[in-house]
Design an enzyme around this catalytic site. Structure first.
Site, PDB file in Angstrom:
ATOM      1  N   ARG A  82      27.029  22.145  55.070  1.00  6.72           N
ATOM      2  CA  ARG A  82      25.684  21.612  54.784  1.00  6.72           C
ATOM      3  C   ARG A  82      24.665  22.344  55.663  1.00  6.72           C
ATOM      4  O   ARG A  82      24.805  22.365  56.883  1.00  6.72           O
ATOM      5  CB  ARG A  82      25.650  20.106  55.066  1.00  6.72           C
ATOM      6  CG  ARG A  82      24.268  19.520  54.925  1.00  6.72           C
ATOM      7  CD  ARG A  82      24.230  17.982  55.068  1.00  6.72           C
ATOM      8  NE  ARG A  82      22.856  17.551  54.934  1.00  6.72           N
ATOM      9  CZ  ARG A  82      22.122  17.050  55.925  1.00  6.72           C
ATOM     10  NH1 ARG A  82      22.644  16.851  57.121  1.00  6.72           N
ATOM     11  NH2 ARG A  82      20.867  16.719  55.721  1.00  6.72           N
ATOM     12  N   HIS A 125      14.344  20.235  55.983  1.00  6.04           N
ATOM     13  CA  HIS A 125      14.851  19.641  57.219  1.00  6.04           C
ATOM     14  C   HIS A 125      13.806  19.923  58.309  1.00  6.04           C
ATOM     15  O   HIS A 125      14.061  20.647  59.266  1.00  6.04           O
ATOM     16  CB  HIS A 125      16.227  20.226  57.572  1.00  6.04           C
ATOM     17  CG  HIS A 125      17.005  19.447  58.590  1.00  6.04           C
ATOM     18  ND1 HIS A 125      18.294  18.989  58.377  1.00  6.04           N
ATOM     19  CD2 HIS A 125      16.702  19.049  59.845  1.00  6.04           C
ATOM     20  CE1 HIS A 125      18.737  18.361  59.450  1.00  6.04           C
ATOM     21  NE2 HIS A 125      17.783  18.385  60.365  1.00  6.04           N
ATOM     22  N   GLU A 170      16.158  12.971  56.376  1.00  6.19           N
ATOM     23  CA  GLU A 170      15.602  11.995  57.322  1.00  6.19           C
ATOM     24  C   GLU A 170      14.077  11.916  57.304  1.00  6.19           C
ATOM     25  O   GLU A 170      13.418  12.228  58.308  1.00  6.19           O
ATOM     26  CB  GLU A 170      16.091  12.291  58.738  1.00  6.19           C
ATOM     27  CG  GLU A 170      17.596  12.327  58.867  1.00  6.19           C
ATOM     28  CD  GLU A 170      18.074  12.547  60.310  1.00  6.19           C
ATOM     29  OE1 GLU A 170      17.234  12.802  61.191  1.00  6.19           O
ATOM     30  OE2 GLU A 170      19.283  12.459  60.547  1.00  6.19           O
ATOM     31  N   ASN A 296      23.022   9.448  57.323  1.00 12.94           N
ATOM     32  CA  ASN A 296      23.210   9.998  58.673  1.00 12.94           C
ATOM     33  C   ASN A 296      23.294   8.832  59.651  1.00 12.94           C
ATOM     34  O   ASN A 296      22.401   7.976  59.677  1.00 12.94           O
ATOM     35  CB  ASN A 296      22.037  10.898  59.069  1.00 12.94           C
ATOM     36  CG  ASN A 296      21.969  12.172  58.236  1.00 12.94           C
ATOM     37  OD1 ASN A 296      22.847  12.433  57.418  1.00 12.94           O
ATOM     38  ND2 ASN A 296      20.948  12.968  58.451  1.00 12.94           N
ATOM     39  N   TYR A 298      24.284   7.788  63.788  1.00  9.14           N
ATOM     40  CA  TYR A 298      24.664   8.158  65.158  1.00  9.14           C
ATOM     41  C   TYR A 298      24.938   6.929  66.013  1.00  9.14           C
ATOM     42  O   TYR A 298      25.863   6.915  66.805  1.00  9.14           O
ATOM     43  CB  TYR A 298      23.545   8.993  65.808  1.00  9.14           C
ATOM     44  CG  TYR A 298      23.472  10.373  65.193  1.00  9.14           C
ATOM     45  CD1 TYR A 298      24.229  11.423  65.689  1.00  9.14           C
ATOM     46  CD2 TYR A 298      22.700  10.612  64.055  1.00  9.14           C
ATOM     47  CE1 TYR A 298      24.211  12.677  65.097  1.00  9.14           C
ATOM     48  CE2 TYR A 298      22.672  11.858  63.453  1.00  9.14           C
ATOM     49  CZ  TYR A 298      23.433  12.889  63.975  1.00  9.14           C
ATOM     50  OH  TYR A 298      23.424  14.115  63.375  1.00  9.14           O
ATOM     51  N   GLU A 353      25.671  13.287  58.177  1.00  9.45           N
ATOM     52  CA  GLU A 353      25.661  13.642  59.608  1.00  9.45           C
ATOM     53  C   GLU A 353      26.293  12.515  60.400  1.00  9.45           C
ATOM     54  O   GLU A 353      25.988  11.335  60.180  1.00  9.45           O
ATOM     55  CB  GLU A 353      24.228  13.817  60.146  1.00  9.45           C
ATOM     56  CG  GLU A 353      23.543  15.085  59.736  1.00  9.45           C
ATOM     57  CD  GLU A 353      22.138  15.222  60.334  1.00  9.45           C
ATOM     58  OE1 GLU A 353      21.874  14.697  61.434  1.00  9.45           O
ATOM     59  OE2 GLU A 353      21.308  15.854  59.660  1.00  9.45           O
TER      60      GLU A 353
HETATM   61  O1  IFM Z   1      19.870  17.331  65.406  1.00 11.54           O
HETATM   62  C1  IFM Z   1      19.490  16.246  64.633  1.00 11.54           C
HETATM   63  C2  IFM Z   1      19.374  16.641  63.178  1.00 11.54           C
HETATM   64  O2  IFM Z   1      18.483  17.685  62.985  1.00 11.54           O
HETATM   65  C3  IFM Z   1      18.885  15.479  62.358  1.00 11.54           C
HETATM   66  N1  IFM Z   1      19.694  14.295  62.580  1.00 11.54           N
HETATM   67  C4  IFM Z   1      19.952  13.936  63.955  1.00 11.54           C
HETATM   68  C5  IFM Z   1      20.480  15.112  64.743  1.00 11.54           C
HETATM   69  C6  IFM Z   1      20.762  14.713  66.186  1.00 11.54           C
HETATM   70  O3  IFM Z   1      19.615  14.258  66.798  1.00 11.54           O
END
Ligand code: IFM
Length: 454
Positions: A82, A125, A170, A296, A298, A353
């Site tokens: 990706r 992006h 995002e 995505n 985290y 992600e």
């Molecule tokens: O590095 C970023 C990415 O560009 C977009 N999503 C979160 C990642 C980590 O912060």
């Protein structure tokens, strides 16, 4: 070691494992071959904007090292890569394509095809051409139409198979971090800006989907959203309400218009000057059906009630944090996926992600990123759990292939599975890359055995 749970849906040979990057974070060559300036080139020049004072001029020099980077991706054994296209690299100010910029992505696509790696391509992006920002950027409705024009031209120009196109990555970050809180490019600050910019981004997505349906009917076309599921700091009704409010602002604000064609009810409670300008037909465009939703993830976010704003983020104590200061909370990924699935009629979902910045050190030619290995393992288990609960999960991409420019953090935070020595541009596989490679090799061997047994 990374392993999949026994008989996991993630072990199915149709489930896609991939690795992700984005253009500005890795390419460098910021003025080469006619590439125009992006909002991030300009933002990096603002004193104090980037923690280490760095910029994307060289980054991982992927513009020149792309062939060896793709060889590395092939070595990892992933099914898919990706990446994103830098709008200012492929479009000129007069609205024509820059043929040299286009040729760069054409080479990448051809090589991926040769390597039998599926291309998941994101059109935006975060690297908006600066000349569009000079006209108001995402606060200007015209930017959405400029995006559709760029999408139309680049998708016609790039020949060869693109397995999946995503319009945006995002939009939460582009809109809120860029136009409301000022911590990302273009660095504007204003309560009234966030949701106006968000609406134009979502409109760009809707217009982009029309283009993709026309030009790329055989690709998997969709959108990538980031989510931090919201939890209350305590079971008090006040904290519960705070978490719901934060969820509406940050998560539902982006998914609900796309899936249901309306913003959360919160819209009516916003001061008039904070509301987006919604024209007739906008919501229909924004909610055109998707082939896939990219998620995505985290970490989660925990909220307490706050007198003035209604919610305030709160960090629980004694929890494991990554180098970004983000809580490691794999259960949040299962919760998020199951809740989205229960609340919305969703298309197929890809985790586009997931990953962690960790405190990595190169010692004797090796990087023992034990925290990242654990992070990937526990989050894959979280995806597995959600799949068992019926969420239509079709793929998982680790962020990121290699260390790169982590936006306002510069090069201080390392998200890569591959270590980058920025002095020499050497790439060194960390333990996580080796573990992923081993897991994928085992999965492939198993799939081949199963085919053999049939
Ligand atoms: O590095 C970023 C990415 O560009 C977009 N999503 C979160 C990642 C980590 O912060």
């Amino acid at each position: 070691m990374i392993s999949l749970p026994h008989e996991s849906p993630l072990g199915d040979h149709n489930f896609i494992f991939g690795i992700a990057t984005s253009s500005f974070q890795i390419e460098g060559a910021s003025t080469t071959d006619g590439r125009l300036a992006s909002i991030w080139d300009q933002f990096c020049q603002k004193p104090g904007a980037i923690k280490d004072g760095s910029n994307g001029d060289i980054a991982c020099d992927h513009y020149h090292l792309w062939r060896q980077d793709l060889a590395l991706i092939a070595e990892l054994g992933v099914d898919s890569y990706r990446f994103s296209i830098a709008w200012p690299r492929v479009m000129l100010k007069n609205g024509e394509l820059n043929p040299v910029g286009v040729a760069f992505y054409q080479s990448i696509l051809s090589e991926l095809e040769r390597l039998n790696i599926k291309a998941f391509v994101t059109l935006y992006h975060w690297d908006l051409p600066q000349y569009l920002e000079d006209e108001g950027g995402w606060l200007n409705r015209n930017t959405a139409y400029a995006f559709a024009d760029y999408a139309d031209k680049i998708t016609q120009a790039l020949k060869g198979p693109v397995y999946s196109w995503a319009t945006l990555n995002e939009p939460f970050c582009s809109a809120y971090l860029g136009y409301q809180y000022g911590i990302h490019a273009p660095g504007l600050v204003g309560e009234a800006y966030g949701k106006k910019a968000a609406h134009h981004l979502l409109l760009a997505h809707g217009l982009g989907m029309q283009v993709l349906r026309k030009n790329c009917p055989n690709s998997l076309n969709g959108l990538v959203l980031n989510f931090a599921p919201c939890y209350p700091a305590s079971p008090s009704p006040e904290d519960e309400a705070a978490a719901r409010l934060a969820d509406d602002h940050n998560n539902q604000w982006f998914i609900q218009p796309v899936i249901e064609g309306c913003y959360p009810d919160l819209l009516a409670q916003l001061p008039i000057e904070h509301r987006p300008d919604i024209l007739p037909g906008d919501m229909e465009l924004i909610s055109a059906p998707l082939d896939f939703l990219g998620v995505n993830y985290y970490s989660r976010a925990v909220y307490k009630d706050h007198q003035e704003t209604g919610y305030q983020q709160w960090l629980p104590s004694q929890v494991e944090l990554t180098a970004m200061g983000w809580e490691v909370y794999p259960q949040g990924l299962t919760d998020l996926l199951v809740q989205l699935h229960q609340r919305y009629k969703l298309p197929d979902i890809y985790i586009t992600e997931n990953g962690a910045a960790t405190d990595d050190h190169l010692v004797d030619g090796q990087v023992n990123d034990e925290q990242r290995v654990r992070y990937l393992q526990t989050h894959l288990e979280a995806v597995h759990e959600a799949a068992l609960q019926g969420v239509p999960l079709k793929g998982y991409f680790a962020w990121s292939l290699m260390d790169n420019f982590e936006w306002a953090e510069g090069y201080l935070k390392r998200f890569g599975l591959v270590y980058v020595d920025y002095q020499t541009q050497q790439r060194i596989k960390k333990q996580s890359a080796i573990a992923l490679q081993q897991m994928l090799a085992g999965r492939k061997a198993l799939a081949q055995n199963q085919i053999g047994e049939i």
